[in-house]
Enzyme design. Structure first.
Site, PDB file in Angstrom:
ATOM      1  N   THR A 158       0.828  -1.210   0.000  1.00  0.00           N
ATOM      2  CA  THR A 158       0.000   0.000   0.000  1.00  0.00           C
ATOM      3  C   THR A 158       0.861   1.259   0.000  1.00  0.00           C
ATOM      4  O   THR A 158       1.956   1.265   0.585  1.00  0.00           O
ATOM      5  CB  THR A 158      -0.932   0.000   1.234  1.00  0.00           C
ATOM      6  N   SER A 208      -1.791   3.090  10.404  1.00  0.00           N
ATOM      7  CA  SER A 208      -2.737   2.235  11.145  1.00  0.00           C
ATOM      8  C   SER A 208      -2.084   0.886  11.389  1.00  0.00           C
ATOM      9  O   SER A 208      -1.061   0.556  10.767  1.00  0.00           O
ATOM     10  CB  SER A 208      -4.024   2.020  10.342  1.00  0.00           C
ATOM     11  N   TYR A 210      -3.199  -1.809  10.403  1.00  0.00           N
ATOM     12  CA  TYR A 210      -3.244  -2.500   9.102  1.00  0.00           C
ATOM     13  C   TYR A 210      -2.073  -2.066   8.221  1.00  0.00           C
ATOM     14  O   TYR A 210      -1.362  -2.907   7.669  1.00  0.00           O
ATOM     15  CB  TYR A 210      -4.578  -2.214   8.383  1.00  0.00           C
ATOM     16  N   HIS A 211      -1.885  -0.758   8.069  1.00  0.00           N
ATOM     17  CA  HIS A 211      -0.809  -0.292   7.194  1.00  0.00           C
ATOM     18  C   HIS A 211       0.548  -0.821   7.679  1.00  0.00           C
ATOM     19  O   HIS A 211       1.439  -1.102   6.880  1.00  0.00           O
ATOM     20  CB  HIS A 211      -0.800   1.237   7.109  1.00  0.00           C
ATOM     21  N   LYS A 271       1.677  -4.139   6.230  1.00  0.00           N
ATOM     22  CA  LYS A 271       2.256  -4.116   4.882  1.00  0.00           C
ATOM     23  C   LYS A 271       3.744  -3.792   4.953  1.00  0.00           C
ATOM     24  O   LYS A 271       4.525  -4.252   4.125  1.00  0.00           O
ATOM     25  CB  LYS A 271       1.524  -3.090   4.015  1.00  0.00           C
TER      26      LYS A 271
HETATM   27  P1  NAD Z   1     -10.696  -7.911   0.025  1.00  0.00           P
HETATM   28  O1  NAD Z   1     -10.870  -8.063   1.502  1.00  0.00           O
HETATM   29  O2  NAD Z   1     -11.916  -7.795  -0.790  1.00  0.00           O
HETATM   30  O3  NAD Z   1      -9.792  -9.106  -0.540  1.00  0.00           O
HETATM   31  C1  NAD Z   1      -8.917  -9.858   0.241  1.00  0.00           C
HETATM   32  C2  NAD Z   1      -9.386 -11.311   0.193  1.00  0.00           C
HETATM   33  O4  NAD Z   1      -8.431 -12.108   0.901  1.00  0.00           O
HETATM   34  C3  NAD Z   1     -10.736 -11.514   0.887  1.00  0.00           C
HETATM   35  O5  NAD Z   1     -11.637 -12.173   0.022  1.00  0.00           O
HETATM   36  C4  NAD Z   1     -10.397 -12.348   2.115  1.00  0.00           C
HETATM   37  O6  NAD Z   1     -11.426 -13.253   2.470  1.00  0.00           O
HETATM   38  C5  NAD Z   1      -9.109 -13.053   1.691  1.00  0.00           C
HETATM   39  N1  NAD Z   1      -8.230 -13.415   2.813  1.00  0.00           N
HETATM   40  C6  NAD Z   1      -7.805 -12.619   3.832  1.00  0.00           C
HETATM   41  N2  NAD Z   1      -7.049 -13.339   4.697  1.00  0.00           N
HETATM   42  C7  NAD Z   1      -6.999 -14.601   4.190  1.00  0.00           C
HETATM   43  C8  NAD Z   1      -6.398 -15.811   4.658  1.00  0.00           C
HETATM   44  N3  NAD Z   1      -5.724 -15.862   5.815  1.00  0.00           N
HETATM   45  N4  NAD Z   1      -6.536 -16.921   3.902  1.00  0.00           N
HETATM   46  C9  NAD Z   1      -7.243 -16.905   2.736  1.00  0.00           C
HETATM   47  N5  NAD Z   1      -7.853 -15.785   2.272  1.00  0.00           N
HETATM   48  C10 NAD Z   1      -7.725 -14.640   2.992  1.00  0.00           C
HETATM   49  O7  NAD Z   1      -9.744  -6.635  -0.189  1.00  0.00           O
HETATM   50  P2  NAD Z   1      -9.357  -5.892  -1.536  1.00  0.00           P
HETATM   51  O8  NAD Z   1      -9.878  -4.517  -1.456  1.00  0.00           O
HETATM   52  O9  NAD Z   1      -9.679  -6.765  -2.702  1.00  0.00           O
HETATM   53  O10 NAD Z   1      -7.787  -5.812  -1.374  1.00  0.00           O
HETATM   54  C11 NAD Z   1      -6.932  -6.820  -1.863  1.00  0.00           C
HETATM   55  C12 NAD Z   1      -5.498  -6.512  -1.440  1.00  0.00           C
HETATM   56  O11 NAD Z   1      -5.099  -5.254  -1.975  1.00  0.00           O
HETATM   57  C13 NAD Z   1      -5.306  -6.417   0.054  1.00  0.00           C
HETATM   58  O12 NAD Z   1      -4.075  -6.987   0.402  1.00  0.00           O
HETATM   59  C14 NAD Z   1      -5.290  -4.931   0.322  1.00  0.00           C
HETATM   60  O13 NAD Z   1      -4.539  -4.624   1.460  1.00  0.00           O
HETATM   61  C15 NAD Z   1      -4.648  -4.404  -0.934  1.00  0.00           C
HETATM   62  N6  NAD Z   1      -5.049  -3.025  -1.278  1.00  0.00           N
HETATM   63  C16 NAD Z   1      -6.349  -2.710  -1.496  1.00  0.00           C
HETATM   64  C17 NAD Z   1      -6.701  -1.406  -1.821  1.00  0.00           C
HETATM   65  C18 NAD Z   1      -8.123  -0.979  -2.066  1.00  0.00           C
HETATM   66  O14 NAD Z   1      -8.383   0.236  -2.150  1.00  0.00           O
HETATM   67  N7  NAD Z   1      -9.076  -1.894  -2.197  1.00  0.00           N
HETATM   68  C19 NAD Z   1      -5.695  -0.437  -1.941  1.00  0.00           C
HETATM   69  C20 NAD Z   1      -4.362  -0.795  -1.716  1.00  0.00           C
HETATM   70  C21 NAD Z   1      -4.048  -2.090  -1.376  1.00  0.00           C
HETATM   71  N1  USQ Z   2     -11.843   9.450   4.361  1.00  0.00           N
HETATM   72  C1  USQ Z   2     -12.765  10.462   4.529  1.00  0.00           C
HETATM   73  N2  USQ Z   2     -14.082  10.113   4.567  1.00  0.00           N
HETATM   74  C2  USQ Z   2     -14.512   8.830   4.431  1.00  0.00           C
HETATM   75  C3  USQ Z   2     -13.565   7.808   4.250  1.00  0.00           C
HETATM   76  C4  USQ Z   2     -12.234   8.153   4.230  1.00  0.00           C
HETATM   77  O1  USQ Z   2     -12.417  11.637   4.646  1.00  0.00           O
HETATM   78  O2  USQ Z   2     -15.727   8.595   4.484  1.00  0.00           O
HETATM   79  C5  USQ Z   2     -10.410   9.792   4.298  1.00  0.00           C
HETATM   80  C6  USQ Z   2      -9.535   9.071   5.328  1.00  0.00           C
HETATM   81  O3  USQ Z   2      -9.507   9.761   6.545  1.00  0.00           O
HETATM   82  C7  USQ Z   2      -8.191   9.022   4.598  1.00  0.00           C
HETATM   83  C8  USQ Z   2      -8.582   8.940   3.129  1.00  0.00           C
HETATM   84  O4  USQ Z   2      -9.937   9.362   3.050  1.00  0.00           O
HETATM   85  O5  USQ Z   2      -7.507  10.226   4.791  1.00  0.00           O
HETATM   86  C9  USQ Z   2      -8.474   7.534   2.556  1.00  0.00           C
HETATM   87  O6  USQ Z   2      -9.228   6.660   3.367  1.00  0.00           O
HETATM   88  P1  USQ Z   2      -9.819   5.287   2.800  1.00  0.00           P
HETATM   89  O7  USQ Z   2     -10.686   4.697   3.858  1.00  0.00           O
HETATM   90  O8  USQ Z   2     -10.385   5.496   1.468  1.00  0.00           O
HETATM   91  O9  USQ Z   2      -8.478   4.454   2.562  1.00  0.00           O
HETATM   92  P2  USQ Z   2      -7.438   3.809   3.572  1.00  0.00           P
HETATM   93  O10 USQ Z   2      -7.946   3.692   4.943  1.00  0.00           O
HETATM   94  O11 USQ Z   2      -6.142   4.536   3.391  1.00  0.00           O
HETATM   95  O12 USQ Z   2      -7.330   2.328   3.003  1.00  0.00           O
HETATM   96  C10 USQ Z   2      -7.599   2.000   1.642  1.00  0.00           C
HETATM   97  C11 USQ Z   2      -7.732   0.489   1.535  1.00  0.00           C
HETATM   98  C12 USQ Z   2      -6.413  -0.161   1.966  1.00  0.00           C
HETATM   99  C13 USQ Z   2      -5.275   0.421   1.139  1.00  0.00           C
HETATM  100  C14 USQ Z   2      -5.242   1.938   1.200  1.00  0.00           C
HETATM  101  C15 USQ Z   2      -4.274   2.535   0.197  1.00  0.00           C
HETATM  102  O13 USQ Z   2      -8.798   0.045   2.386  1.00  0.00           O
HETATM  103  O14 USQ Z   2      -6.511  -1.580   1.768  1.00  0.00           O
HETATM  104  O15 USQ Z   2      -4.057  -0.072   1.636  1.00  0.00           O
HETATM  105  O16 USQ Z   2      -6.536   2.452   0.823  1.00  0.00           O
HETATM  106  S1  USQ Z   2      -3.489   3.993   0.830  1.00  0.00           S
HETATM  107  O17 USQ Z   2      -4.516   4.956   1.220  1.00  0.00           O
HETATM  108  O18 USQ Z   2      -2.646   4.499  -0.226  1.00  0.00           O
HETATM  109  O19 USQ Z   2      -2.736   3.596   1.998  1.00  0.00           O
END
Ligand code: NAD
Ligand code: USQ
Length: 391
Positions: free
Chosen positions: A145, A180, A182-183, A186
């Site tokens: 991320t 966070s 979560y972050h 990564k």
């Molecule tokens: P998502 O939750 O829809 O997809 C992740 C999938 O992995 C889920 O279906 C979940 O059930 C599965 N999973 C989690 N832990 C597991 C485990 N232990 N064993 C088997 N399956 C498991 O999320 P997404 O939005 O599709 O994101 C996919 C990836 O991309 C994630 O790693 C996320 O951190 C990363 N990412 C997403 C975004 C975004 O904006 N959606 C942005 C940046 C990075």
């Molecule tokens: N935000 C708002 N209002 C909302 C939701 C979010 O102002 O209703 C703000 C948050 O405070 C943050 C920004 O928008 O400043 C982004 O938040 P987000 O919830 O869209 O994204 P984030 O929590 O950063 O996480 C998402 C994905 C995660 C991925 C990440 C990429 O859930 O899996 O890693 O985006 S990044 O943001 O580049 O870290």
């Protein structure tokens, strides 16, 4: 190629599985439905109806296209599962989406933080050990991320930075300031993957992805049973996806704080293309490389204004609210992140436009009756550990 998609039931994993199968690859998708269970527990759900399981999705895909997607239902935390899949499938490329992706989820309390860190870090370690043993030449494409870097007061580079220090210089991993629990996972993953490449000679591309938006890809629109999930609740919904839904249901847009928070964003269609470009251009054995995967940067307020203006085009009056920021993050800051490596490989970005937002409105409108209104406002707070939460 034989491509293993970990997290193949997810928002990004399912459309990626379909795309690669359509391109003629042999695809095997793995998931333990963690994401579905987390929604069921919280009382939230995808706006778009999705087929009930991976086998049902694969069977619908076969019905529509005549193509196969192999599936395994299993937990990547379970070594027996990971070992069996790697032994049987012998992947040439592994796309690892299979983690808990939500920052708010990881900040709910101690239990959620421990679970998120355990799930993400340990399951990736299992994948690295399985690669070392059963697929040492395979290419790991790992979803990281942009949030690993945080918001430093200097330009963000793609993974590495040249540092000059006391007369000497070296190219070292870019400093990390994740926002966070979560972050943080990564960052831990990146360190572990980098180590595995240096020590065991594995090859990997770490895709530091920005926030993804969008509902549809070429494959999801073929048939309703091929939909991918689309979430808008405070835990799993991401900024632009949430704002589009809020506009359609007449909810004021939930901008946290001033809205100056700037992040990289990309269309779901580009996510899949970036993963494809990484796979088509693998690194050398022992190489660990990082691509910053986003196409444009916006502040939260920029996004809110875009949604407001797209609303005007289609006769929706969109209000913007500034809520007390539930997160601890800079609201006004410098942000400039390099993102040229994927463009150099041929990425042609689908940029955000009012037309695209209007088409998201139309899809959301179609499923409006499914909206659960209770989980839109944020309740998860970064500061202040909830009473009893450390038990
Ligand atoms: P998502 O939750 O829809 O997809 C992740 C999938 O992995 C889920 O279906 C979940 O059930 C599965 N999973 C989690 N832990 C597991 C485990 N232990 N064993 C088997 N399956 C498991 O999320 P997404 O939005 O599709 O994101 C996919 C990836 O991309 C994630 O790693 C996320 O951190 C990363 N990412 C997403 C975004 C975004 O904006 N959606 C942005 C940046 C990075
Ligand atoms: N935000 C708002 N209002 C909302 C939701 C979010 O102002 O209703 C703000 C948050 O405070 C943050 C920004 O928008 O400043 C982004 O938040 P987000 O919830 O869209 O994204 P984030 O929590 O950063 O996480 C998402 C994905 C995660 C991925 C990440 C990429 O859930 O899996 O890693 O985006 S990044 O943001 O580049 O870290």
């Amino acid at each position: 190629m034989r491509i293993l998609i970990l997290g193949g039931d997810g928002y990004l994993g399912w459309p990626t599985s379909m795309r690669f199968a359509r391109l003629g690859h042999e695809v095997h998708a793995v998931d333990n439905y963690l994401r579905r269970h987390a929604h069921a527990e919280a009382g939230t759900d995808s706006l778009t109806p999705i087929a009930a399981s991976l086998p049902e999705r694969a069977s619908a895909f076969r019905g529509v296209t005549g193509l196969e997607i192999g599936v395994s239902e299993g937990d990547l935390l379970d070594w027996d599962v990971v070992e069996r899949i790697f032994r049987d499938f012998r992947p040439e490329a592994i796309v690892h989406y299979g983690e808990m992706p939500s920052a708010p989820y990881s900040m709910i309390d101690r239990e959620h933080a421990v679970f998120t860190q355990t799930n993400n870090v340990i399951n990736t370690l299992n994948v690295l050990y399985a690669m070392a043993e059963f697929a040492p030449d395979a290419h790991l494409v790992k979803l990281g991320t942009m949030g690993e870097y945080g918001t430093p007061d200097i330009d963000i580079e793609e993974g590495f930075i040249e540092i000059h220090h006391k007369g000497r210089s070296d190219i070292l991993p870019f400093p990390k300031l994740p926002g966070s629990m979560y972050h943080l996972t990564k960052v831990h993953d990146s360190n572990n993957i980098h180590f595995a490449c240096r020590i065991w000679g594995l090859r990997s591309t770490d895709l530091n992805q920005g926030v993804v938006y969008g509902i549809e890809t070429e494959d999801t629109t073929l048939d309703e049973r091929l939909n991918t999930r689309f979430d808008y609740d405070e835990v799993f919904g991401t900024a632009l996806n949430r704002f589009c839904l809020q506009a359609v249901i007449g909810h004021p847009l939930t901008v946290y704080g001033t809205g100056g928070q700037t992040r990289g964003y990309l269309n779901i269609v580009d996510t899949i293309r970036c993963v494809e470009l990484a796979i088509l251009n693998p690194p050398e054995a022992g190489e660990y490389r990082v691509f910053n995967q986003f196409t444009e940067q916006f502040s939260v307020l920029d996004l809110a204004r875009l949604v407001q203006s797209a609303g005007k085009q289609v006769g929706i009056d969109v209000r913007v609210d500034h809520l007390d920021n539930p997160r601890v993050e800079k609201e006004e800051h410098y942000y400039r992140a390099t993102h040229t490596k994927l463009l150099d490989l041929g990425l042609e970005p689908h940029l955000l436009s009012e037309t695209l937002i209007e088409s998201m409105f139309a899809t959301i409108e179609r499923y409006k009756a499914r909206v659960i209104f209770d989980h839109i406002l944020p309740v998860t707070r970064w500061r202040g550990i909830r009473e009893g939460s450390a038990r």
